[in-house]
Design a protein around this motif. Sequence first.
Motif, PDB file in Angstrom:
ATOM      1  N   CYS A 221      -3.927   3.259  -1.937  1.00  0.00           N
ATOM      2  CA  CYS A 221      -3.073   2.274  -2.601  1.00  0.00           C
ATOM      3  C   CYS A 221      -3.603   1.972  -4.001  1.00  0.00           C
ATOM      4  O   CYS A 221      -2.831   1.880  -4.968  1.00  0.00           O
ATOM      5  CB  CYS A 221      -3.001   1.006  -1.766  1.00  0.00           C
ATOM      6  SG  CYS A 221      -1.871  -0.246  -2.398  1.00  0.00           S
ATOM      7  N   LYS A 224      -2.851   5.065  -6.235  1.00  0.00           N
ATOM      8  CA  LYS A 224      -1.436   5.177  -6.577  1.00  0.00           C
ATOM      9  C   LYS A 224      -1.044   4.100  -7.586  1.00  0.00           C
ATOM     10  O   LYS A 224      -0.284   4.351  -8.515  1.00  0.00           O
ATOM     11  CB  LYS A 224      -0.578   5.061  -5.323  1.00  0.00           C
ATOM     12  CG  LYS A 224       0.898   5.369  -5.573  1.00  0.00           C
ATOM     13  CD  LYS A 224       1.690   5.443  -4.280  1.00  0.00           C
ATOM     14  CE  LYS A 224       3.149   5.812  -4.567  1.00  0.00           C
ATOM     15  NZ  LYS A 224       3.951   5.872  -3.315  1.00  0.00           N
ATOM     16  N   GLU A 227      -1.906   4.919 -11.142  1.00  0.00           N
ATOM     17  CA  GLU A 227      -1.155   6.013 -11.759  1.00  0.00           C
ATOM     18  C   GLU A 227       0.299   5.659 -12.031  1.00  0.00           C
ATOM     19  O   GLU A 227       0.948   6.296 -12.865  1.00  0.00           O
ATOM     20  CB  GLU A 227      -1.216   7.247 -10.854  1.00  0.00           C
ATOM     21  CG  GLU A 227      -2.592   7.889 -10.798  1.00  0.00           C
ATOM     22  CD  GLU A 227      -3.074   8.350 -12.167  1.00  0.00           C
ATOM     23  OE1 GLU A 227      -2.254   8.879 -12.944  1.00  0.00           O
ATOM     24  OE2 GLU A 227      -4.265   8.165 -12.469  1.00  0.00           O
ATOM     25  N   GLU A 279       1.567  -2.202  -6.445  1.00  0.00           N
ATOM     26  CA  GLU A 279       2.124  -1.344  -5.404  1.00  0.00           C
ATOM     27  C   GLU A 279       2.834  -2.177  -4.332  1.00  0.00           C
ATOM     28  O   GLU A 279       3.888  -1.809  -3.826  1.00  0.00           O
ATOM     29  CB  GLU A 279       1.018  -0.502  -4.755  1.00  0.00           C
ATOM     30  CG  GLU A 279       0.713   0.788  -5.459  1.00  0.00           C
ATOM     31  CD  GLU A 279       1.919   1.690  -5.538  1.00  0.00           C
ATOM     32  OE1 GLU A 279       2.366   2.200  -4.506  1.00  0.00           O
ATOM     33  OE2 GLU A 279       2.446   1.874  -6.659  1.00  0.00           O
TER      34      GLU A 279
END
Length: 459
Positions: A221, A224, A227, A279
């Motif tokens: 998590c 991600k 990014e 996220e």
Amino acid sequence: MSISVFDLFKIGVGPSSSHTVGPMRAAYDFVGELKERDLLTRVARVEVELFGSLSATGIGHGTDHAVIMGLMGERPDRIDPDIIAPSIEELQEAQALRLDGRHSVPFIWARDMQLLEECLPHHPNAMRLIAHGHSEELHRNTYYSVGGGFVIDEAQAAAGSLDADTTPLPYDFNSAEELLRLCREHDLRISELMLENEKAWRSESEIREGLASIWRAMQACVEKGMEAEGILPGGLNVKRRAKTLYRHMLASKDDHSLIASTMSAMDWVNLYALAVNEENAAGGRMVTAPTNGAAGIIPAVLQYYMQFQAGADERDVVDFLLAAGAVGILCKKNASISGAEVGCQGEVGSACAMAAAGLTEVMGGTIDQVENAAEIGLEHNLGLTCDPVGGLVQVPCIERNAIASVKAINAAQMALRGDGEHFISLDKVIRTMRDTGADMQDKYKETSRGGLAVNAIEC
């Protein structure tokens, strides 16, 4: 009531453990009840009723979509978050719901998805599901999402039960005082005592692998979130910041200023927390820790330790999460980890205390220092309101996780510099959180009708 560390750390999806993960799980359970009663294929219509806080902030937290996915047979720990939006779009176009992914029934959104202001008696996060046949009602049940993805149904709520698990534990505790006494009597660290309790459910190898899996999900998590870029959903036009911050940190050089030279580690802590909670706001794969709204704090602090502590390894991950889990259990048993019940102090405050305890544990703190660190972390989040702007988990929630992550590290540092003795006990702070939550009333408990939520819109 027996609570496992795996009850507090659960893989799911954003943006909310109580408003997304819990409702999806409840809807999944409802479908299971229909199958157990051999009623699934007789269902001709399903009604969804959302009450109280699930109604007030349900749209912003994706509660309506989560319930639908649960009715389709999806579980929060297994669902691919990328299928949610197209599945909802397909349902709304076809006006048909595939119960358990296989039995199609008509579903007219404006008629069958009802948001009701009424609050049911047992908890602010309530939902009712009703299955109709062609000429009669087949089955109904009411569920309460009580925080952290925990769900109880009407029968459990009426019986006063927050959880059905009554597994006997070798070192059961209901207060920090009891926890410390048991540790002293049996010469155990807090993580060691928690490990022995966890063995009531599973083997040591399963515990270690399970917590390692939780950690891998947290790391994924973070990665991600670092990014991804763009605008977060929901209409506030909040930009993701983690990737830009990450690029800046990789490219920056020490400019010899006080902040740059002494606080660079804290930049990384901020980055990790922002990445996770962005996220979460985007509805991505999460680990409740102990909730989604506070999901960035424990990963940020643990990643901080793993990155900057020489010799850190996976055994430290297990000890960190076990010690953190002990504090989460105390908060859940004696107050709440639900923002709808006690405000954000129950989410961010509990997570801050848990992270402080975990960090102190792996830094070699005594049991008294671990308790002290948790107390400091929670005490200085008392009174924290839950007032999400627009009912979303973007403002102030994302930054709030970063601030609390740094606060958890400072709490651990202060505790480690002391001898464990302190004026206010963790038990008293948890009790105060419970009482303060009651004083807040509905205006400051996850309704988006007070505090920043109102002032931000007015401005």
